[in-house]
Write a protein that holds these residues in place. Structure first.
Motif, PDB file in Angstrom:
ATOM      1  N   GLN A 124      40.246  44.926  48.727  1.00  0.00           N
ATOM      2  CA  GLN A 124      39.221  44.288  49.561  1.00  0.00           C
ATOM      3  C   GLN A 124      39.677  44.215  51.015  1.00  0.00           C
TER       4      GLN A 124
ATOM      5  N   PRO B  77      41.728  39.554  46.681  1.00  0.00           N
ATOM      6  CA  PRO B  77      40.421  39.258  46.096  1.00  0.00           C
ATOM      7  C   PRO B  77      40.415  37.858  45.469  1.00  0.00           C
ATOM      8  N   PRO B  78      39.245  37.205  45.458  1.00  0.00           N
ATOM      9  CA  PRO B  78      37.923  37.713  45.833  1.00  0.00           C
ATOM     10  C   PRO B  78      37.477  37.299  47.226  1.00  0.00           C
ATOM     11  N   SER B  79      38.399  37.197  48.183  1.00  0.00           N
ATOM     12  CA  SER B  79      38.049  36.627  49.484  1.00  0.00           C
ATOM     13  C   SER B  79      37.453  37.633  50.463  1.00  0.00           C
TER      14      SER B  79
ATOM     15  N   ALA C 151      32.512  42.981  47.115  1.00  0.00           N
ATOM     16  CA  ALA C 151      32.628  42.200  45.886  1.00  0.00           C
ATOM     17  C   ALA C 151      33.000  43.154  44.754  1.00  0.00           C
ATOM     18  N   LEU C 152      34.011  42.789  43.982  1.00  0.00           N
ATOM     19  CA  LEU C 152      34.498  43.711  42.952  1.00  0.00           C
ATOM     20  C   LEU C 152      33.708  43.647  41.651  1.00  0.00           C
ATOM     21  N   GLU C 153      33.033  42.528  41.392  1.00  0.00           N
ATOM     22  CA  GLU C 153      32.262  42.435  40.147  1.00  0.00           C
ATOM     23  C   GLU C 153      31.208  43.541  40.042  1.00  0.00           C
TER      24      GLU C 153
ATOM     25  N   GLN D  43      46.757  46.290  47.141  1.00  0.00           N
ATOM     26  CA  GLN D  43      46.530  45.456  48.316  1.00  0.00           C
ATOM     27  C   GLN D  43      47.595  45.793  49.358  1.00  0.00           C
TER      28      GLN D  43
ATOM     29  N   THR E 198      45.381  37.747  41.183  1.00  0.00           N
ATOM     30  CA  THR E 198      44.481  38.899  41.136  1.00  0.00           C
ATOM     31  C   THR E 198      44.227  39.333  39.700  1.00  0.00           C
TER      32      THR E 198
ATOM     33  N   PHE F  17      41.825  36.928  38.213  1.00  0.00           N
ATOM     34  CA  PHE F  17      40.476  37.159  38.724  1.00  0.00           C
ATOM     35  C   PHE F  17      39.833  38.354  38.030  1.00  0.00           C
ATOM     36  N   LEU F  18      40.569  39.434  37.862  1.00  0.00           N
ATOM     37  CA  LEU F  18      39.995  40.629  37.239  1.00  0.00           C
ATOM     38  C   LEU F  18      39.649  40.363  35.774  1.00  0.00           C
TER      39      LEU F  18
ATOM     40  N   CYS G 266      36.369  39.076  35.549  1.00  0.00           N
ATOM     41  CA  CYS G 266      35.343  40.116  35.749  1.00  0.00           C
ATOM     42  C   CYS G 266      35.142  40.956  34.496  1.00  0.00           C
TER      43      CYS G 266
END
Length: 306
Positions: A225, A253-255, A259-261, A280, A297, A300-301, A304
């Motif tokens: 990102q 992410p997710p800042s 957007a990765l979703e 990154q 991260t 977060f993934l 998703c």
């Protein structure tokens, strides 16, 4: 009347990994980078099972040693990475092939299936010195596409690897126009694309649109990102990529964007097996910075669905 039970979602065909880049590694040897042993320990500890080789020579180049070191940490290798300047024409082929061959041989020996191919920079990524024109001539485009096809075929025939070309900031393949031109001019059987979501956004591209338009050409993903505020300053000042990274243009992410979703949803909808490797860019960074980011991260993934 009873309602039918909802059908469970099919398991994701996206395989998540990370890379030395996410630990601030850009060079085979640099005192500001973490030792390779620490990278392997921490990438495994963060919950990843797939890695890339990074710059050739950072990880051990003896396949037996590398296989032992990765296996005992529960890691496998998805790809190697090379930089090429094939738009310079046939005169650079032999030199390019020598570089590609050593990387491809190691990747093959440790069980990888891909080779990420990044075009050479048109300006120095540290100093900003302009090395050549940022826009290719028609002849250079022809050399780039034809020789990349040749590279794809020879890497597959000799090493059994699929090349995936990586659009990258400050190269001749970066945003929507150049990526579309490159894909339209190359043979899908020889050349696939590594979509790096961060680099594509850096150049103004829409990753979801690219996946929906050229889905059959997407052979690999890098998840990344961009901080839009930092990017706006970088663009306004004409800052080259290296100093832009030092400013934090690539963010956790997710800042950031994209957007990765929705990117992962679009990629999943292709219905094919894909690697999605977190990258990154953080060179240089303090050695204790990457691991906590990697943990967050990966969490977060998972949220998703991958």
């Amino acid at each position: 009347m009873t309602k039918p039970s909802p059908q469970p979602s099919p398991p994701s065909r996206i395989r998540i990994g990370s890379a030395p880049d996410s630990w601030g590694v850009w060079f085979p040897d640099d005192p500001r980078q973490v030792p390779w042993q620490r990278f392997l320990d921490e990438v495994s500890g963060a919950g990843y099972t797939w890695i890339e080789l990074g710059p050739y020579g950072y990880l051990p180049t003896d396949p037996a040693v590398l296989m032992e070191e990765t296996a005992r940490r529960g890691l496998r290798v998805s790809a190697g990475t090379v930089f090429t300047g094939l738009h310079h024409g046939p005169d650079v082929w032999d030199r390019t092939w020598a570089h590609v061959a050593e990387n491809a041989a190691l990747a093959q020996a440790v069980g990888a299936g891909h080779l990420v191919v990044i075009p050479s920079f048109w300006r120095d990524d540290r100093t900003g010195e302009v090395l050549e024109e940022p826009v290719l001539t028609a002849g250079q485009w022809q050399d780039l596409t034809r020789l990349t096809e040749r590279l794809g075929r020879e890497v597959r025939e000799r090493y059994g690897l699929r090349i995936v070309v990586h659009p990258h900031a400050d190269t001749h393949i970066d945003g929507e126009e150049s990526v579309a031109r490159f894909l339209d001019a190359t043979d899908p059987d020889a050349v696939a694309l590594c979509l790096d979501t961060g680099h594509y956004a850096y150049a103004g591209g829409d990753s979801v649109k690219l996946i929906e338009t050229y889905g059959e050409r997407i052979g690999y993903l890098h998840l990344k990102q961009v901080d839009p505020e930092v990017l706006a300053g970088v663009a306004a000042e004409g800052v080259p990529f290296g100093p832009a990274v030092a400013r934090g243009v690539m963010c956790e992410p997710p800042s950031g964007v994209p957007a990765l979703e929705p990117v992962l949803a679009a990629a999943s909808a292709l219905g094919v097996d894909l690697f999605a490797i977190v990258e990154q860019d953080m060179y240089p960074c303090e050695p204790d910075v990457p691991y906590p980011i990697a943990l967050r991260t990966r969490s977060f993934l998972r949220s998703c669905g991958v």
